[in-house]
Design an enzyme around this catalytic site. Structure first.
Site, PDB file in Angstrom:
ATOM      1  N   TYR A  90       5.235 -46.313  25.416  1.00 56.26           N
ATOM      2  CA  TYR A  90       5.052 -47.213  26.558  1.00 56.26           C
ATOM      3  C   TYR A  90       6.001 -48.378  26.370  1.00 56.26           C
ATOM      4  CZ  TYR A  90       2.419 -50.506  29.599  1.00 56.26           C
ATOM      5  OH  TYR A  90       2.041 -51.413  30.558  1.00 56.26           O
ATOM      6  N   LYS A 133       6.125 -43.892  29.452  1.00 64.92           N
ATOM      7  CA  LYS A 133       5.675 -44.808  30.500  1.00 64.92           C
ATOM      8  C   LYS A 133       6.706 -45.913  30.563  1.00 64.92           C
ATOM      9  CE  LYS A 133       1.942 -47.832  32.074  1.00 64.92           C
ATOM     10  NZ  LYS A 133       0.636 -48.479  31.766  1.00 64.92           N
TER      11      LYS A 133
END
Length: 346
Positions: free
Chosen positions: A136, A165
């Site tokens: 992420y 992400k």
């Protein structure tokens, strides 16, 4: 993992903020499943992971994993600025048979991209080769960034690192990720407002979103992703326009007056989201300190966005009425429902 719409689930607390509202948590998960979500992320930023104890963290993961099974995919937030903690959290997620774990870039201690790859993501991916690992990348929150080049090296060495992400807000970084990682790598938007651009730019070829706004509108955000994936840009554009008033709720900026002059107040996710959830009668509870309440001006921004959506595109919010048994128009208009949602002075 597969392309689609994943909800970064808010964690509901009891009114005093001291405990997780277990019944409310189960209701929120059921609401997402009933509205066709691809998957649910437990204990991400929106789930207030920084203020959860590890026993609470694990309990939320357990509930999400249990209720999602046979219905949709589950992702467990397992990131930390301490690799050993992240290893422990991933081990717990593996035991609960979640479908993937999310590893936010280590925050505050600021490792280089090289160090994030070698000392953080790689050891976890190697220890749990059967678990999908989703880095992420959100430098605005963490002060660190796993670069596309290191992401590609991770993917080559560890096939279970097969997606990211992406929340850099930098399309050039996203294009570089695609160029480095190849056509099969899954790039998920970490910013609702950029999902359309990411999925329509062929040099990015985004595969969906891990969404904040799908807490409120899971059906509409899921449909947006589905329309984009099908190449139905016209229908997707219509949905995008309908959802746009809500995009500004991820961070609400207002100018406030103090005895020493004007200041900018920035209410960051999940404060505005949970404020709206409480306003609409969904299980949410307060944010945990150091997050608190919105200013009156900030609440007005939330109200204006919700009223615009309700007036112009009520179908986006009607699932809340049906599932939670509330009357949205009443809750938007009656001042009683907002009494505890803002600071009375700066």
């Amino acid at each position: 993992m597969k392309p689609g719409c994943y909800t970064a689930l808010a964690t509901p607390f009891t009114p005093d903020g001291l405990r997780i509202d277990q019944k409310g948590l189960e209701q929120l998960i059921d609401f997402q499943i009933a509205n066709g979500i691809t998957g649910i992320l437990a204990v991400g930023t929106t789930g207030e992971s920084p203020t959860l104890g590890w026993s609470e963290h694990n309990a939320v993961v357990d509930t999400v994993a249990r209720l999602c099974r046979d219905h949709c995919l589950s992702i467990a937030g397992a990131g930390s600025n301490n690799t050993q903690e992240a290893l422990n959290a991933t081990a717990h997620a593996v035991k609960r048979q979640v479908d993937a774990v999310l590893l936010v870039d280590p925050y505050y201690n600021g490792p280089s991209s090289l160090e994030i790859r070698r000392e953080y993501v790689a050891p976890i991916a190697a220890r749990f080769p059967g678990m999908e690992i989703i880095p992420y990348v959100i430098p605005g929150r963490t002060g660190a960034q796993l670069l596309p080049e290191d992401l590609a090296l991770l993917n080559q060495a560890h096939p279970n690192v097969s997606g990211v992400k992406e929340a850099t807000a930098d399309p050039n970084n996203m294009r570089r990720t695609r160029a480095c990682c190849g056509p099969d790598f899954l790039i998920l938007s970490g910013d609702d407002a950029m999902t359309f651009e990411m999925m329509t730019d062929p040099a990015i070829a985004g595969g969906g979103v891990i969404s904040v706004l799908s807490n409120i509108a899971p059906a509409a955000v899921t449909q947006l992703v589905q329309k984009l994936a099908a190449g139905d840009r016209e229908s997707a554009s219509t949905l995008l326009e309908a959802l746009t008033p809500l995009f500004g709720l991820v961070t609400v900026k207002t100018t406030e007056t103090t005895p020493h002059g004007d200041v900018v107040c920035r209410a960051r996710n999940p404060l505005a989201l949970k404020t709206l959830m409480r306003l609409l009668g969904m299980p949410a509870g307060p944010c945990r300190p150091p997050l608190g309440k919105m200013t009156r001006k900030g609440l007005d921004v939330v109200l204006a966005a919700a009223r615009q959506v309700w007036t112009e595109n009520p179908d986006i919010l009607k699932p809340i009425e049906r599932f939670f048994g509330v009357r949205i128009e009443e809750r938007l208009d009656d001042p009683r429902y907002r009494e505890e949602l803002f600071y009375s002075d700066y």
